[in-house]
Design an enzyme around this catalytic site. Structure first.
Site, mmCIF file in Angstrom:
data_model
loop_
_atom_site.group_PDB
_atom_site.id
_atom_site.type_symbol
_atom_site.label_atom_id
_atom_site.label_comp_id
_atom_site.label_asym_id
_atom_site.label_seq_id
_atom_site.Cartn_x
_atom_site.Cartn_y
_atom_site.Cartn_z
ATOM 1 N N GLY A 180 0.980 -1.174 -0.248
ATOM 2 C CA GLY A 180 -0.007 -0.359 0.119
ATOM 3 C C GLY A 180 0.276 1.649 0.200
ATOM 4 N N CYS A 185 -0.139 3.653 -5.776
ATOM 5 C CA CYS A 185 -1.269 2.019 -5.526
ATOM 6 C C CYS A 185 -2.877 2.949 -4.890
ATOM 7 C CB CYS A 185 -0.370 1.927 -4.183
ATOM 8 S SG CYS A 185 -0.843 0.706 -3.634
HETATM 9 P P1 5GP Z 1 7.283 3.718 -4.980
HETATM 10 O O1 5GP Z 1 8.318 3.602 -5.029
HETATM 11 O O2 5GP Z 1 6.524 4.922 -6.617
HETATM 12 O O3 5GP Z 1 5.940 4.818 -4.252
HETATM 13 O O4 5GP Z 1 7.026 2.136 -5.300
HETATM 14 C C1 5GP Z 1 6.595 1.394 -6.165
HETATM 15 C C2 5GP Z 1 6.059 0.039 -5.460
HETATM 16 O O5 5GP Z 1 4.209 0.693 -6.189
HETATM 17 C C3 5GP Z 1 5.878 -1.113 -6.531
HETATM 18 O O6 5GP Z 1 7.353 -1.627 -6.614
HETATM 19 C C4 5GP Z 1 4.916 -2.460 -6.175
HETATM 20 O O7 5GP Z 1 4.925 -2.982 -4.929
HETATM 21 C C5 5GP Z 1 4.183 -1.042 -5.865
HETATM 22 N N1 5GP Z 1 2.934 -0.643 -7.043
HETATM 23 C C6 5GP Z 1 2.878 -1.167 -8.364
HETATM 24 N N2 5GP Z 1 2.229 -0.593 -8.732
HETATM 25 C C7 5GP Z 1 0.690 -0.805 -8.192
HETATM 26 C C8 5GP Z 1 -0.355 -0.940 -8.657
HETATM 27 O O8 5GP Z 1 -1.021 -0.567 -9.410
HETATM 28 N N3 5GP Z 1 -0.863 -1.499 -6.892
HETATM 29 C C9 5GP Z 1 -0.936 -1.187 -5.639
HETATM 30 N N4 5GP Z 1 -1.055 -1.652 -4.566
HETATM 31 N N5 5GP Z 1 0.751 -1.409 -5.254
HETATM 32 C C10 5GP Z 1 1.452 -0.779 -7.039
#
Ligand code: 5GP
Length: 346
Positions: A180, A185
């Site tokens: 989350g 996400c």
């Molecule tokens: P960020 O670095 O952009 O904050 O987070 C990246 C991570 O978000 C990814 O490695 C994956 O674990 C998660 N993530 C990517 N796409 C999605 C999505 O559509 N839904 C959710 N719940 N998590 C996502």
């Protein structure tokens, strides 16, 4: 029903207290790490930051750009077999790229075919599901470990110590932590499920290290300081998506508005991703990711230098000559709500 009243924290809830230091310059800091693993006989050397296995950031171009900087890329799982075999066969530093897969039968068969055609090529594997708490997931990790005793196996995502231990005992070398926190996400909004990422990292690192395992804190880092906090909390690896998005090495549409170029970035459970890879959102599920357009940021190398500069600087503030020492030298101080608002997401 049960209410757990213990305090759980996110990156924005803390800062790291400076400590007396004998380091004179950021250039004195070594931000590489050397790891041995619980199951795999391979050893790792590099800067333990990994580009997320999203189809926008987990590209061959990203891996080629990050490799000379000693970072890694978890590749998007949608590349074809031939593309993957070609790419991995040409890879000299094996930890530069993780082969990513889900737990469907088609994922399993595709992986076996790639292994058969290029047996030595793939050393690092990431098995990625949104919910790592299912029996089916644990069985898949066991099956994969039995079939491939040599691979460095990263598996997730989970957010608690008990499940981190279970995955390590099932055969994972690195457990991916985070449900989350991702920048695109929507899981927390759509389901109410989640766990503050700093506390998840601290608790899961403690559980993993007790068994000789490793963790990768995945998601929720929006600044170099958040990456520092994740390492300070005990993460062995940190995975980032949004911070590497919208660069030249990424996939995604470009649109120009008022003379400014914007690049598309979306969650892997978003409607955009499901339309692209699964023929639309299935009737029984809702999208748990969103789409954003971010200003184009040029080559990724400049952003990475900024991130690594922040990491080196943090090490000098707390007197850590090596990244390995950062956790030991970290004292988090809680930030009062008021300050929290002033600092925004930092
Ligand atoms: P960020 O670095 O952009 O904050 O987070 C990246 C991570 O978000 C990814 O490695 C994956 O674990 C998660 N993530 C990517 N796409 C999605 C999505 O559509 N839904 C959710 N719940 N998590 C996502």
């Amino acid at each position: 029903m049960h209410i757990d009243n213990s305090l759980r924290l996110d990156f924005k809830d803390v800062l790291i207290r400076p400590k007396r230091s004998t380091l004179n310059s950021r250039s004195d800091v070594d931000i590489t790490r050397d790891f041995r693993f619980l199951h795999s006989p391979h050893s790792y050397h590099g800067v333990p930051i990994i580009a997320a296995n999203m189809d926008t950031t987990g590209t061959f171009e990203m891996a080629k750009a990050l490799d000379p900087l000693l970072l890694s890329t978890a590749l998007d799982k949608h590349y074809s077999e031939d593309e993957l075999i070609g790419f991995f066969s040409g890879l000299r530093r094996k930890s530069a790229a993780f082969y990513t897969m889900g737990i469907g039968s088609e994922d399993w068969e595709k992986f076996l075919r790639v292994r058969e055609k290029a047996p030595e090529a793939v050393e690092y594997v990431c098995v990625d599901v949104a919910n790592g708490y299912t029996e089916r997931f644990v069985s898949f990790i066991k099956k994969l470990r039995e079939k491939c005793p040599d691979i460095v196996l990263m598996a997730g995502n989970v957010v608690t110590g008990d499940m981190t231990e279970e995955l390590l005992l099932a055969g994972a070398d690195i457990v991916k932590i985070g449900i989350g926190p991702g920048s695109v996400c929507l899981t927390r909004k759509m389901t109410g499920i989640g766990y503050p990422q700093l506390s998840a990292t601290i608790e899961c690192a403690d559980a993993a290290h007790g068994l000789g395992g490793r963790i990768c804190a995945d998601g929720g880092c929006t600044t170099p300081g958040d990456i520092v906090k994740a390492f300070g909390a005990g993460a062995d690896f940190v995975m980032i998506g949004g911070m590497l998005a919208a660069h030249d090495e990424c996939r995604g549409k470009t649109v120009v508005k008022d003379g400014v170029a914007y690049r598309q970035f979306y969650g892997m459970s978003s409607e955009q991703a499901m339309n692209r890879w699964s023929g639309g959102v299935a009737g029984y599920r809702a999208s748990e990711g969103k789409e954003v357009f971010l200003p184009s940021r040029g080559p990724v190398a400049a952003t990475v230098q900024e991130i690594l500069g922040g990491l080196r600087s943090a090490c000098t503030y707390v007197g850590a000559r090596r990244l390995k020492e950062l956790t030991l030298r970290t004292t988090f101080v809680r930030v009062a709500q008021q300050l929290n608002e002033v600092f925004g997401k930092s």
